[in-house]
Design a protein around this motif. Sequence first.
Motif, mmCIF file in Angstrom:
data_model
loop_
_atom_site.group_PDB
_atom_site.id
_atom_site.type_symbol
_atom_site.label_atom_id
_atom_site.label_comp_id
_atom_site.label_asym_id
_atom_site.label_seq_id
_atom_site.Cartn_x
_atom_site.Cartn_y
_atom_site.Cartn_z
ATOM 1 N N ASN A 1 2.722 -0.350 44.133
ATOM 2 C CA ASN A 1 1.472 -0.488 44.880
ATOM 3 C C ASN A 1 1.625 0.047 46.301
ATOM 4 N N HIS A 2 2.771 -0.266 46.946
ATOM 5 C CA HIS A 2 3.041 0.256 48.287
ATOM 6 C C HIS A 2 3.118 1.790 48.280
ATOM 7 N N ILE A 3 3.765 2.330 47.261
ATOM 8 C CA ILE A 3 3.907 3.790 47.178
ATOM 9 C C ILE A 3 2.554 4.458 46.956
ATOM 10 N N ASP A 4 1.728 3.844 46.088
ATOM 11 C CA ASP A 4 0.397 4.409 45.841
ATOM 12 C C ASP A 4 -0.444 4.410 47.122
ATOM 13 N N ARG A 5 -0.354 3.320 47.875
ATOM 14 C CA ARG A 5 -1.102 3.240 49.131
ATOM 15 C C ARG A 5 -0.617 4.297 50.124
ATOM 16 N N ALA A 6 0.699 4.444 50.215
ATOM 17 C CA ALA A 6 1.264 5.427 51.136
ATOM 18 C C ALA A 6 0.887 6.844 50.720
ATOM 19 N N SER A 7 0.946 7.120 49.424
ATOM 20 C CA SER A 7 0.583 8.456 48.926
ATOM 21 C C SER A 7 -0.882 8.755 49.190
ATOM 22 N N LEU A 8 -1.736 7.746 48.954
ATOM 23 C CA LEU A 8 -3.166 7.930 49.158
ATOM 24 C C LEU A 8 -3.473 8.207 50.635
ATOM 25 N N LEU A 9 -2.870 7.431 51.534
ATOM 26 C CA LEU A 9 -3.142 7.626 52.953
ATOM 27 C C LEU A 9 -2.641 8.988 53.417
ATOM 28 N N THR A 10 -1.445 9.357 53.001
ATOM 29 C CA THR A 10 -0.891 10.651 53.398
ATOM 30 C C THR A 10 -1.781 11.796 52.935
ATOM 31 N N THR B 1 2.450 -2.395 57.986
ATOM 32 C CA THR B 1 2.268 -3.262 56.814
ATOM 33 C C THR B 1 2.788 -2.670 55.517
ATOM 34 N N ASN B 2 3.059 -1.369 55.497
ATOM 35 C CA ASN B 2 3.490 -0.718 54.262
ATOM 36 C C ASN B 2 4.891 -0.137 54.444
ATOM 37 N N PRO B 3 5.913 -0.756 53.881
ATOM 38 C CA PRO B 3 7.284 -0.259 54.051
ATOM 39 C C PRO B 3 7.543 1.070 53.359
ATOM 40 N N ALA B 4 6.665 1.470 52.433
ATOM 41 C CA ALA B 4 6.869 2.739 51.727
ATOM 42 C C ALA B 4 6.371 3.940 52.528
ATOM 43 N N LEU B 5 5.595 3.681 53.577
ATOM 44 C CA LEU B 5 5.075 4.763 54.405
ATOM 45 C C LEU B 5 6.046 5.034 55.552
ATOM 46 N N GLN B 6 6.353 6.282 55.768
ATOM 47 C CA GLN B 6 7.344 6.656 56.773
ATOM 48 C C GLN B 6 6.770 7.744 57.675
#
Length: 470
Positions: free
Chosen positions: A321-330, A41-46
């Motif tokens: 918003n996508h980047i913040d979510r990805a950073s938070l999860l990582t 769901t998050n394209p910014a997370l890799q």
Amino acid sequence: MFLSQSTEQRAQATASLAQTMRLLEMNTSELEDEITRELQTNPALQQLDEIRCPECGRRLRALPCPSCLAKRQLDSGDCPIVFLSPRLPNMRGAAEDSDDSPMAERVPQTETLAEHLLRQVACATNADEQRIAINILERLDDRGLLLDHPADIALSLRVSLESVERVLKLIQRCDPVGVATRDLRESLLVQVEVLSENGVTHPLVLQIISNYWEYLIKRNYVAIARGARASLAAAQEAALFIHHNLTPYPGRAWQDSGRGVTPLARSVFYEPDIVMSHNPRPGGPLLVEVFSGMSGTLRVDPEIRASLNLLSEDEKSNWANHIDRASLLTKCVQQRNNTMKRLAEIMTIEQKAFILGSDADLKPLTRATLAQRLELHESTISRAVANKCAALPNGRMVPLSMFFDRSLAVRDAVQTIIKSEQRTAPLSDTKIAEMLKPRGYKVARRTVAKYRQMLGILPASLRGREVFLS
């Protein structure tokens, strides 16, 4: 401006803490599902499909990292070598096929008694008979007995009574022999029959169980000898044969042996969250692998982050918003895994005797003590322990909560005392409580009774009827 920045920082810290606590409650499989959903769901997370050492960042073909492992073996002394593993516990590949990997041995999956029996019956039955077998196994009680009549099973499934009886006979002869019988007496008769077919027999045993059962449970060997027209020594010898070769309630004995778990515990025990294994170097410290819930490395996509300033305001807000979510999860996954690593290290140090020994070697350890040593809140330790299990070097899988079970060693002592009690005088709970004191366990009679019930052991007044078999 200062107040605005301070408020924003507090909000970020709160979100990070809440996310970390939520991830900490998840076991490895649940964490894997959470990461997979976010990747979809998050394209910014890799996720990089490569194995890298979490410590030095070196790309590897197999885990653990040889360089870091060698360094830790020199520095750790007798302390365990604990490392994060960026792979999943159910992955099979180069990491396990390599002879150099200390984790090469697969952890055996624990199965329920019903699954254990069905696996044996399946090779000798067709699809219709397997359906009958499943129905029979679902009706077994915690002792492994089948209280329903075969005719009732045949009627409910709309099959012939002969088919049910054939499948039932197959199940009764599976390992453990004697399950799916109506009562203790029938279970022992099945065991005697199977032993006889394998050349292990006694001339009086079948006759005694069939015709002199009431005398047997009362240990009236004189009446048995008179009825069977045998000597008293022969009757006592037959009772000794029963004691050494037959198992009362084999289904319960199978569970108590540690080979299986109840259906309720199945989801917890199928995959370990932590694997503890012997060091391939003789005399080396224990190796402790903590699974991280992902097969590669998580990061924020660098191309998306670099191109953020080139977007319009609306697009920039959405992608931010996508980047913040990805950073938070990582960040939170890393914090969660580091907490699990520190937890595993302390638990392995404190409970090394239990890990390498038996339940009797478990040391008193509380969550509060561990929280103090790790400088965490006790509720954080509870979240980290919940719904997770560890695989011990002998292949046994235990819940992490067992490392804090202060009653485990006492229960083991109670079971040992009862097993060694004199055959003519079953010990009362009061007497057992007194015998525990020299061993360092000061417990009340009611506590002994509670532990005895947890172990599935009858009280002394009823234990006398079965003690010659237990």
